[in-house]
Design a protein around this motif. Structure first.
Motif, PDB file in Angstrom:
ATOM      1  N   GLU A  32       0.809  -1.318   0.045  1.00  0.00           N
ATOM      2  CA  GLU A  32      -0.029   0.018   0.000  1.00  0.00           C
ATOM      3  C   GLU A  32       0.804   1.065   0.087  1.00  0.00           C
ATOM      4  OE1 GLU A  32      -3.433   2.174   2.798  1.00  0.00           O
ATOM      5  OE2 GLU A  32      -2.450   0.381   3.270  1.00  0.00           O
ATOM      6  N   LEU A  33       0.557   2.393  -0.791  1.00  0.00           N
ATOM      7  CA  LEU A  33       1.089   3.564  -1.037  1.00  0.00           C
ATOM      8  C   LEU A  33      -0.066   4.616  -0.579  1.00  0.00           C
ATOM      9  CD1 LEU A  33       3.528   5.423  -1.236  1.00  0.00           C
ATOM     10  CD2 LEU A  33       3.088   5.600  -3.751  1.00  0.00           C
ATOM     11  N   ARG A  34      -0.116   5.156   0.544  1.00  0.00           N
ATOM     12  CA  ARG A  34      -0.785   6.425   0.828  1.00  0.00           C
ATOM     13  C   ARG A  34      -0.009   7.711   1.026  1.00  0.00           C
ATOM     14  NH1 ARG A  34      -3.982   7.504   5.805  1.00  0.00           N
ATOM     15  NH2 ARG A  34      -5.862   8.642   5.286  1.00  0.00           N
ATOM     16  N   VAL A  35      -0.453   8.765   0.028  1.00  0.00           N
ATOM     17  CA  VAL A  35       0.109   9.944   0.159  1.00  0.00           C
ATOM     18  C   VAL A  35      -0.975  11.097   0.676  1.00  0.00           C
ATOM     19  CG1 VAL A  35       1.662  11.618  -0.906  1.00  0.00           C
ATOM     20  CG2 VAL A  35       1.933   9.296  -1.351  1.00  0.00           C
ATOM     21  N   CYS A  36      -0.663  11.690   1.837  1.00  0.00           N
ATOM     22  CA  CYS A  36      -1.802  12.595   2.116  1.00  0.00           C
ATOM     23  C   CYS A  36      -1.145  13.747   2.599  1.00  0.00           C
ATOM     24  CB  CYS A  36      -2.652  11.989   3.429  1.00  0.00           C
ATOM     25  SG  CYS A  36      -3.438  10.565   2.936  1.00  0.00           S
ATOM     26  N   PHE A  37      -1.340  15.010   1.895  1.00  0.00           N
ATOM     27  CA  PHE A  37      -0.579  16.165   2.077  1.00  0.00           C
ATOM     28  C   PHE A  37      -1.100  17.333   1.124  1.00  0.00           C
ATOM     29  CE2 PHE A  37       2.748  19.398   2.973  1.00  0.00           C
ATOM     30  CZ  PHE A  37       2.951  19.086   4.278  1.00  0.00           C
ATOM     31  N   ASP A  38      -0.963  18.371   1.482  1.00  0.00           N
ATOM     32  CA  ASP A  38      -1.377  19.580   0.505  1.00  0.00           C
ATOM     33  C   ASP A  38      -0.291  19.690  -0.562  1.00  0.00           C
ATOM     34  OD1 ASP A  38      -2.351  21.815  -0.699  1.00  0.00           O
ATOM     35  OD2 ASP A  38      -2.201  23.308   1.043  1.00  0.00           O
ATOM     36  N   LEU A  39      -0.568  18.893  -1.713  1.00  0.00           N
ATOM     37  CA  LEU A  39       0.236  19.055  -2.698  1.00  0.00           C
ATOM     38  C   LEU A  39      -0.571  19.299  -4.089  1.00  0.00           C
ATOM     39  CD1 LEU A  39       2.551  15.887  -2.091  1.00  0.00           C
ATOM     40  CD2 LEU A  39       2.980  18.260  -1.510  1.00  0.00           C
ATOM     41  N   ASN A  40       0.195  19.696  -5.118  1.00  0.00           N
ATOM     42  CA  ASN A  40      -0.660  20.269  -6.226  1.00  0.00           C
ATOM     43  C   ASN A  40       0.132  19.980  -7.611  1.00  0.00           C
ATOM     44  OD1 ASN A  40       1.290  22.372  -6.354  1.00  0.00           O
ATOM     45  ND2 ASN A  40       0.042  23.530  -4.784  1.00  0.00           N
ATOM     46  N   LEU A  41      -0.346  20.625  -8.700  1.00  0.00           N
ATOM     47  CA  LEU A  41       0.323  20.289  -9.913  1.00  0.00           C
ATOM     48  C   LEU A  41       2.019  20.744  -9.935  1.00  0.00           C
ATOM     49  CD1 LEU A  41      -0.452  19.537 -12.830  1.00  0.00           C
ATOM     50  CD2 LEU A  41      -0.779  21.780 -13.292  1.00  0.00           C
ATOM     51  N   GLN A  42       2.438  21.535  -9.002  1.00  0.00           N
ATOM     52  CA  GLN A  42       3.686  22.011  -9.020  1.00  0.00           C
ATOM     53  C   GLN A  42       4.699  20.838  -8.615  1.00  0.00           C
ATOM     54  OE1 GLN A  42       3.847  25.213  -6.152  1.00  0.00           O
ATOM     55  NE2 GLN A  42       3.438  26.666  -7.944  1.00  0.00           N
ATOM     56  N   HIS A  43       4.096  19.795  -7.944  1.00  0.00           N
ATOM     57  CA  HIS A  43       4.737  18.739  -7.441  1.00  0.00           C
ATOM     58  C   HIS A  43       4.473  17.330  -8.436  1.00  0.00           C
ATOM     59  CE1 HIS A  43       3.688  21.236  -4.144  1.00  0.00           C
ATOM     60  NE2 HIS A  43       4.977  20.935  -3.991  1.00  0.00           N
ATOM     61  N   ARG A  44       4.028  17.554  -9.644  1.00  0.00           N
ATOM     62  CA  ARG A  44       3.765  16.357 -10.865  1.00  0.00           C
ATOM     63  C   ARG A  44       4.886  15.723 -10.923  1.00  0.00           C
ATOM     64  NH1 ARG A  44       3.596  20.936 -13.500  1.00  0.00           N
ATOM     65  NH2 ARG A  44       4.974  21.088 -15.558  1.00  0.00           N
ATOM     66  N   ARG A  45       5.981  16.131 -11.138  1.00  0.00           N
ATOM     67  CA  ARG A  45       7.326  15.415 -11.316  1.00  0.00           C
ATOM     68  C   ARG A  45       7.639  14.251 -10.165  1.00  0.00           C
ATOM     69  NH1 ARG A  45      11.745  19.048 -14.631  1.00  0.00           N
ATOM     70  NH2 ARG A  45      10.443  19.627 -16.393  1.00  0.00           N
ATOM     71  N   SER A  46       7.692  14.836  -9.160  1.00  0.00           N
ATOM     72  CA  SER A  46       7.799  14.068  -7.990  1.00  0.00           C
ATOM     73  C   SER A  46       6.727  12.966  -7.623  1.00  0.00           C
ATOM     74  CB  SER A  46       7.917  15.005  -6.442  1.00  0.00           C
ATOM     75  OG  SER A  46       9.022  15.578  -6.684  1.00  0.00           O
ATOM     76  N   ILE A  47       5.462  13.339  -7.723  1.00  0.00           N
ATOM     77  CA  ILE A  47       4.119  12.480  -7.532  1.00  0.00           C
ATOM     78  C   ILE A  47       4.388  11.183  -8.803  1.00  0.00           C
ATOM     79  CG2 ILE A  47       1.865  12.209  -7.612  1.00  0.00           C
ATOM     80  CD1 ILE A  47       1.743  15.226  -6.768  1.00  0.00           C
ATOM     81  N   ASP A  48       4.775  11.695 -10.002  1.00  0.00           N
ATOM     82  CA  ASP A  48       4.948  10.739 -11.254  1.00  0.00           C
ATOM     83  C   ASP A  48       5.972   9.789 -10.665  1.00  0.00           C
ATOM     84  OD1 ASP A  48       2.687  12.161 -12.415  1.00  0.00           O
ATOM     85  OD2 ASP A  48       4.332  13.000 -13.825  1.00  0.00           O
ATOM     86  N   GLY A  49       6.853  10.198 -10.122  1.00  0.00           N
ATOM     87  CA  GLY A  49       7.912   9.328  -9.682  1.00  0.00           C
ATOM     88  C   GLY A  49       7.780   8.287  -8.721  1.00  0.00           C
ATOM     89  N   TRP A  50       6.804   8.719  -7.712  1.00  0.00           N
ATOM     90  CA  TRP A  50       6.458   8.140  -6.466  1.00  0.00           C
ATOM     91  C   TRP A  50       5.351   6.689  -6.982  1.00  0.00           C
ATOM     92  CZ3 TRP A  50       4.277  12.649  -3.321  1.00  0.00           C
ATOM     93  CH2 TRP A  50       5.386  13.253  -2.889  1.00  0.00           C
ATOM     94  N   ILE A  51       4.409   7.123  -7.969  1.00  0.00           N
ATOM     95  CA  ILE A  51       3.353   6.123  -8.437  1.00  0.00           C
ATOM     96  C   ILE A  51       4.447   5.098  -9.376  1.00  0.00           C
ATOM     97  CG2 ILE A  51       1.424   5.918 -10.249  1.00  0.00           C
ATOM     98  CD1 ILE A  51       0.596   8.883  -9.574  1.00  0.00           C
ATOM     99  N   LYS A  52       5.217   5.586 -10.187  1.00  0.00           N
ATOM    100  CA  LYS A  52       5.956   4.700 -10.985  1.00  0.00           C
ATOM    101  C   LYS A  52       6.612   3.757 -10.106  1.00  0.00           C
ATOM    102  CE  LYS A  52       6.659   7.509 -15.143  1.00  0.00           C
ATOM    103  NZ  LYS A  52       7.477   8.277 -15.922  1.00  0.00           N
ATOM    104  N   ILE A  53       7.518   4.196  -9.199  1.00  0.00           N
ATOM    105  CA  ILE A  53       8.292   3.261  -8.158  1.00  0.00           C
ATOM    106  C   ILE A  53       7.207   2.303  -7.508  1.00  0.00           C
ATOM    107  CG2 ILE A  53       9.597   2.903  -6.017  1.00  0.00           C
ATOM    108  CD1 ILE A  53      10.894   5.667  -6.898  1.00  0.00           C
ATOM    109  N   ALA A  54       6.083   2.643  -7.031  1.00  0.00           N
ATOM    110  CA  ALA A  54       5.063   1.926  -6.378  1.00  0.00           C
ATOM    111  C   ALA A  54       4.562   0.764  -7.406  1.00  0.00           C
ATOM    112  CB  ALA A  54       3.897   2.633  -5.935  1.00  0.00           C
TER     113      ALA A  54
END
Length: 394
Positions: A32-54
């Motif tokens: 399970e990967l659960r990410v809960c924080f006030d993030l937005n489009l500015q963080h798309r590269r980091s979020i994309d990377g997290w999803i790919k690793i997961a």
């Protein structure tokens, strides 16, 4: 109020921490990967990377909850957008649960997701600004739980899912809902805030949601009159055990007393009903019930005792009323249910506001109303409470 500079620093620290953790994760799989924080489009590269690793680590449950903090409702950037870039990863076929909150996703992406995730059982989407239509269809779908909430552009939801067990919709919009084929559906939640011009469409949508005889658990947040008015075209509810009604902005006048009586009549078509919960929000100033009404309620209750057994709610064990204010309408409802259910063993009367107003300040006038309501309940229940039943006053 959170300082914007401090929020930016907290975001950067959180993003760095998640990235560092996933980069150092040596196990071959992630359940399970659960990410809960006030993030937005500015963080798309980091979020994309997290999803790919997961996904490469064969994650089974993925939740992205990017709810803005209360002091930052006006975001400095748009929502993160969930796209089709992940469909080429083989791990996506092992996903069993997907939850997207404050993430923008289009209906076509969700439909492609369903076709690429044969094991997906749970899909939850909320606060997406891009979702307008969603078509969940497929005879081979394993999907069991579908929840759509507060997607302000949503217009229609169509479902053909042979394994669907629960369906929930919450929002402020008038939505066309078509549950075409849901033979396993037993849990429905339909909640929202609507205007009068939407009533006709509401009737059709609610009817489509309820036109299934295997329902066990039903929650409805609806304007009272539209719900009662459609009851003649509703089927019986032979398996319904738990019924919850949320009624915002109710005026507990004599007219509502009549409508509550219609509700009780509708409940007679629920032979297995075990628990009934009602949450009220009275919008008119509190007017203490007159003594003559108390006497008439008790008199009516004694007459109800002789109701034939086949017209009573024999399986009803628990009743809970939240938002009781001591008007004629809610007092008569308590009286009627107490007496038409001979096997009732627990009655909970809560004079506090309904859950959607919890946390709001209570002034002296409201405190006085609460005390008057509690006193009235004691008077009524002392006269009509079924023998052996447990009575709780909050």
């Amino acid at each position: 109020m959170l300082d914007p500079k401090k929020l930016l620093k907290e975001r950067d620290g959180y993003v760095e921490w998640i990235t560092r953790f996933l980069d150092s994760h040596r196990a071959g799989t992630i359940d399970e990967l659960r990410v809960c924080f006030d993030l937005n489009l500015q963080h798309r590269r980091s979020i994309d990377g997290w999803i790919k690793i997961a996904l490469m680590k064969k994650v089974k449950s993925l939740e992205l909850d990017f709810e803005p903090c209360r002091s930052n409702h006006g975001r400095d950037s748009g929502n993160y957008r969930f796209g089709c870039k992940f469909f080429s990863l083989s791990g996506i076929r092992l996903l069993t649960g997907l939850c997207l909150k404050h993430v923008d996703v289009r209906g076509q992406i969700l439909e492609s997701f369903l076709s690429n995730c044969p094991l997906l059982e749970t899909l939850h989407v909320s606060h997406s600004k891009q979702l307008t239509h969603i078509n969940v269809c497929g005879s081979s779908l394993r999907l069991k739980h579908l929840h759509i909430s507060f997607c302000k552009c949503i217009k229609s939801i169509e479902v053909y899912a042979p394994n669907l067990v629960s369906f929930a919709y919450r929002g402020l919009e008038c939505v066309h809902i078509d549950l075409k084929y849901v033979p396993q559906l037993c849990d429905v939640s339909y909640a929202g805030q609507w205007k009068s011009r939407w009533v006709f469409e509401l009737r059709k949508s609610i009817h489509r949601c309820l036109a299934t005889s295997q329902l066990v658990n039903l929650l409805l947040r609806v304007p009272f009159l539209p719900f009662v008015d459609i009851s003649p075209i509703q089927p019986d509810f032979p398996n319904l055990r738990y019924l919850t009604l949320e009624l915002p902005n109710v005026r507990l006048s004599f007219r509502e007393t009549v409508e509550f009586a219609k509700l009780c009549h509708l409940m007679k078509h629920m032979p297995l009903l075990h628990k009934f919960k009602l949450e009220l929000e009275a919008v008119e100033p509190h007017i203490p019930i007159e003594e003559k009404y108390i006497k008439s309620i008790i008199k009516m209750g004694r007459e109800v005792r002789v109701t034939p057994l086949n017209k009573k709610l024999m399986m009803l064990r628990e009743v809970e009323i939240v938002g009781f204010v001591g008007a004629v309408a809610d007092s008569i409802l308590i009286c009627f249910l107490s007496l038409v259910a001979p096997n009732l063993n627990k009655i909970v009367i809560n004079c506090c506001p309904p859950h959607w107003h919890r946390g709001a300040p209570i002034d002296d006038r409201k405190m006085k109303e609460l005390e008057e309501g509690k006193s009235l309940v004691c008077d009524i229940m002392s006269a009509i409470r079924p023998e052996g039943s447990k009575y709780v006053l909050l």
